[in-house]
Design a protein around this motif. Sequence first.
Motif, PDB file in Angstrom:
ATOM      1  N   ASP A 139      72.065  66.403 -92.623  1.00 10.52           N
ATOM      2  CA  ASP A 139      70.897  66.556 -93.486  1.00 10.52           C
ATOM      3  C   ASP A 139      71.327  66.500 -94.951  1.00 10.52           C
ATOM      4  O   ASP A 139      72.512  66.397 -95.264  1.00 10.52           O
ATOM      5  CB  ASP A 139      70.099  67.821 -93.159  1.00 10.52           C
ATOM      6  N   TYR A 140      70.321  66.540 -95.828  1.00 14.42           N
ATOM      7  CA  TYR A 140      70.569  66.396 -97.260  1.00 14.42           C
ATOM      8  C   TYR A 140      69.527  67.218 -97.997  1.00 14.42           C
ATOM      9  O   TYR A 140      68.375  67.312 -97.561  1.00 14.42           O
ATOM     10  CB  TYR A 140      70.432  64.922 -97.664  1.00 14.42           C
ATOM     11  N   GLY A 141      69.925  67.799 -99.111  1.00 12.26           N
ATOM     12  CA  GLY A 141      68.970  68.558 -99.915  1.00 12.26           C
ATOM     13  C   GLY A 141      69.071  68.215-101.385  1.00 12.26           C
ATOM     14  O   GLY A 141      70.147  67.885-101.891  1.00 12.26           O
ATOM     15  N   CYS A 142      67.935  68.278-102.078  1.00 16.95           N
ATOM     16  CA  CYS A 142      67.925  68.116-103.528  1.00 16.95           C
ATOM     17  C   CYS A 142      68.552  69.367-104.166  1.00 16.95           C
ATOM     18  O   CYS A 142      68.787  70.367-103.487  1.00 16.95           O
ATOM     19  CB  CYS A 142      66.504  67.950-104.046  1.00 16.95           C
TER      20      CYS A 142
ATOM     21  N   LEU B 292      57.186  70.582-108.634  1.00 16.67           N
ATOM     22  CA  LEU B 292      57.416  71.258-107.350  1.00 16.67           C
ATOM     23  C   LEU B 292      57.272  70.268-106.200  1.00 16.67           C
ATOM     24  O   LEU B 292      56.323  69.494-106.135  1.00 16.67           O
ATOM     25  CB  LEU B 292      56.401  72.397-107.182  1.00 16.67           C
ATOM     26  N   CYS B 293      58.216  70.308-105.283  1.00 22.93           N
ATOM     27  CA  CYS B 293      58.190  69.405-104.133  1.00 22.93           C
ATOM     28  C   CYS B 293      57.180  69.879-103.086  1.00 22.93           C
ATOM     29  O   CYS B 293      57.128  71.060-102.756  1.00 22.93           O
ATOM     30  CB  CYS B 293      59.584  69.353-103.509  1.00 22.93           C
ATOM     31  N   ASN B 294      56.429  68.942-102.546  1.00 24.32           N
ATOM     32  CA  ASN B 294      55.434  69.229-101.510  1.00 24.32           C
ATOM     33  C   ASN B 294      56.053  69.786-100.231  1.00 24.32           C
ATOM     34  O   ASN B 294      55.404  70.480 -99.485  1.00 24.32           O
ATOM     35  CB  ASN B 294      54.725  67.921-101.136  1.00 24.32           C
ATOM     36  N   PHE B 295      57.289  69.411 -99.983  1.00 21.77           N
ATOM     37  CA  PHE B 295      57.920  69.838 -98.726  1.00 21.77           C
ATOM     38  C   PHE B 295      58.682  71.153 -98.882  1.00 21.77           C
ATOM     39  O   PHE B 295      59.010  71.795 -97.901  1.00 21.77           O
ATOM     40  CB  PHE B 295      58.863  68.751 -98.194  1.00 21.77           C
ATOM     41  N   ALA B 296      58.987  71.492-100.114  1.00 25.02           N
ATOM     42  CA  ALA B 296      59.732  72.733-100.345  1.00 25.02           C
ATOM     43  C   ALA B 296      58.787  73.864-100.734  1.00 25.02           C
ATOM     44  O   ALA B 296      59.226  74.901-101.213  1.00 25.02           O
ATOM     45  CB  ALA B 296      60.769  72.514-101.441  1.00 25.02           C
ATOM     46  N   ASP B 297      57.478  73.663-100.539  1.00 22.48           N
ATOM     47  CA  ASP B 297      56.532  74.650-101.064  1.00 22.48           C
ATOM     48  C   ASP B 297      56.044  75.646-100.014  1.00 22.48           C
ATOM     49  O   ASP B 297      55.051  76.334-100.223  1.00 22.48           O
ATOM     50  CB  ASP B 297      55.358  73.954-101.749  1.00 22.48           C
TER      51      ASP B 297
HETATM   52  S1  SF4 Z   1      62.208  69.677 -99.461  1.00 22.66           S
HETATM   53 FE1  SF4 Z   1      61.803  68.508-101.341  1.00 22.66          FE
HETATM   54  S2  SF4 Z   1      63.266  69.323-102.832  1.00 22.66           S
HETATM   55 FE2  SF4 Z   1      63.988  69.884-100.752  1.00 22.66          FE
HETATM   56  S3  SF4 Z   1      65.357  68.242-100.065  1.00 22.66           S
HETATM   57 FE3  SF4 Z   1      63.310  67.732 -99.334  1.00 22.66          FE
HETATM   58  S4  SF4 Z   1      62.468  66.394-100.967  1.00 22.66           S
HETATM   59 FE4  SF4 Z   1      64.207  67.497-101.858  1.00 22.66          FE
END
Ligand code: SF4
Length: 617
Positions: free
Chosen positions: A283-286, A496-501
């Motif tokens: 996996d990968y994260g910002c 703010l990221c939609n997926f990290a909210d």
């Molecule tokens: S949830 Fe949003 S901020 Fe986190 S890794 Fe995914 S795209 Fe990036």
Amino acid sequence: MAIYRDKILRIDLTTKRVVVEELPKEVKYKFVGGRGFGAWFLYKELSPKIEPFAPDNKLLFLPGVLAGTVAPGFSRWIVVTKSPLTGCYARSVGGGKFGAAIKLVGYDFIVIEGRSERPSYVYIDKEGIKIFEAEDLWGLDTQETQKKLWERHGRKTHIACIGPAGEKLVRFAAIIHERRAAARCGVGAVMGAKNLKAIAINTEGCSPPPLHDREGFLKLVKEHNHVLKTHPRRQRLTQLGTTFMTMRMHELGIFPVKNFQEGTIPGVEQISAEAFLKLKVKDYGCYACTTRCGNVFEVKEGPYKGAVSEGPEYETIFAFGGEVCNTEIGSLVAADALCDRMGLDTISTGVTIGFLMELFEKGIVSKDEIDGLEPKWGDHVVMMTLIEKIGKRIGIGKLLGEGVKRAAEAIGRGAERYAMHAKGLELPGYEPRAAKAHGLSYATSNIGGSHMYGYARQEISGATEPREVDRLADEGKGDIAGWNQIKKAREETGVLCNFADSNITPKFISDLYVAATGIPEFGDLDYLDKVGERIVCLERCFNVREGFNRKDDVLPERFLKEPLRNAGPSTGEMIRKMDTLLDEYYEYMGYDKNGVPKREKLKELGLDDMVEDIPGE
Ligand code: SF4
């Protein structure tokens, strides 16, 4: 003032002049950060009617107000410019570490102006800014470009660059950072028109921005991360990314198939989350994100064996799956990787190929006109060929690289009927006839057909804020579309990221903002709502000044006249009351019948400067 760097970095590529300006205090109060700053400065600095590829156009790179801190999901970045695809305001969002890097190296945002005579790239570190020649990088794909720049400047260098598509002015070219794209609206083509291959930021020796109340801020983040550990939505996103959306949207009849003709694709389970999970290698994260929704997939067998990509996520599964009626999972991974390397928006690329497939099906184009290709539904080999041709702008790729709106106009013969776009921006993976507030947001969005401008969670995933919504109801959607757009703009002050909210509430955001900035007004939720509304209204003012109004807030005729076919519970649906929906939306937003902000609304939002520019009631 804490968190802000109080510095705007302005780089003129024509004169090679670099200026650092102070960020005005009143702009901070009125627009907070990120997209708010973008809307304000683009409106103030761009003359109306300039050509998007002209040196006069500007390209702004904007992190959110909290970028570079440990707040999870707040370090994405926004590009704002005038779009060569739509001719209107462009906002495109990227992930990874580039947003944090801008803040870490000491700026609130970057403005790129002018046009370099020769290919160039900008290098920034804590010592200063340099503009280098990039002849040796021109023509390289985005991964090769980043590799070369890492060799030259070290691995602490964070790079946003274009590939061949941006260089060749493909109107939906993306800007790529690592494997993340600021994809929409053709921002990569504007960078190409400026002869700018990359911006490289080295954060070696840089410190995070100071916090007003460090202890309070860290306490909020710690508590939030503790809840996230066991939060079901967060867990699902970490494991699957957004791949789980495919089956859910398919069951509801929201997953578009065959260029939005229908809603069922035989063999959909072959591109389900479970199928992708078997290909997952890591996996990968910002930056600072604990959700880490990025999935790296590797194809283990079949014709695309060995293909590796960070993705595809849901939108790309739609674009190279449902849109073109393709369930060869390996080709989806390979197509995603190829688009990243070329620097292409996957949504626009897939929808453009689906458009060509439908024209071929209907006999509107013959194989003699399209390089001898026979683009039939599900033919992933032809799909891959077309991606390459678009990215390099060769053969039929020259025309397709103009986007579906322009390509349809050039082809004629009724091709416009099959061009799925709003204001020129190709539509994403949600069928508007099956989610009508979402569709209304496509039509009224100030950047064209975007799912993220006003994502209707009420219809897509059953959210009950601000109220429950029947996704198939023909009216009563204007307030929902407006509410969603304002909410998104408010959140994009922090990008703010939609997926990290998951578990992030407006109150939590405002508490973070106050702890970070020390500005008490940011603790007032109504104040932040007004900021969001001000941003959307200002973006509309930009478009009105360009000549856009109600006539442009439209959806393709297909959605208004053709009942949706073969789409389970959404079969037979149409947008039956488009005019009513528009009237509802305009009333909610304080716009007149022509979609133009009323003078009283501009004054209420503190946009008095715009009153003279805008011909509203
Ligand atoms: S949830 Fe949003 S901020 Fe986190 S890794 Fe995914 S795209 Fe990036």
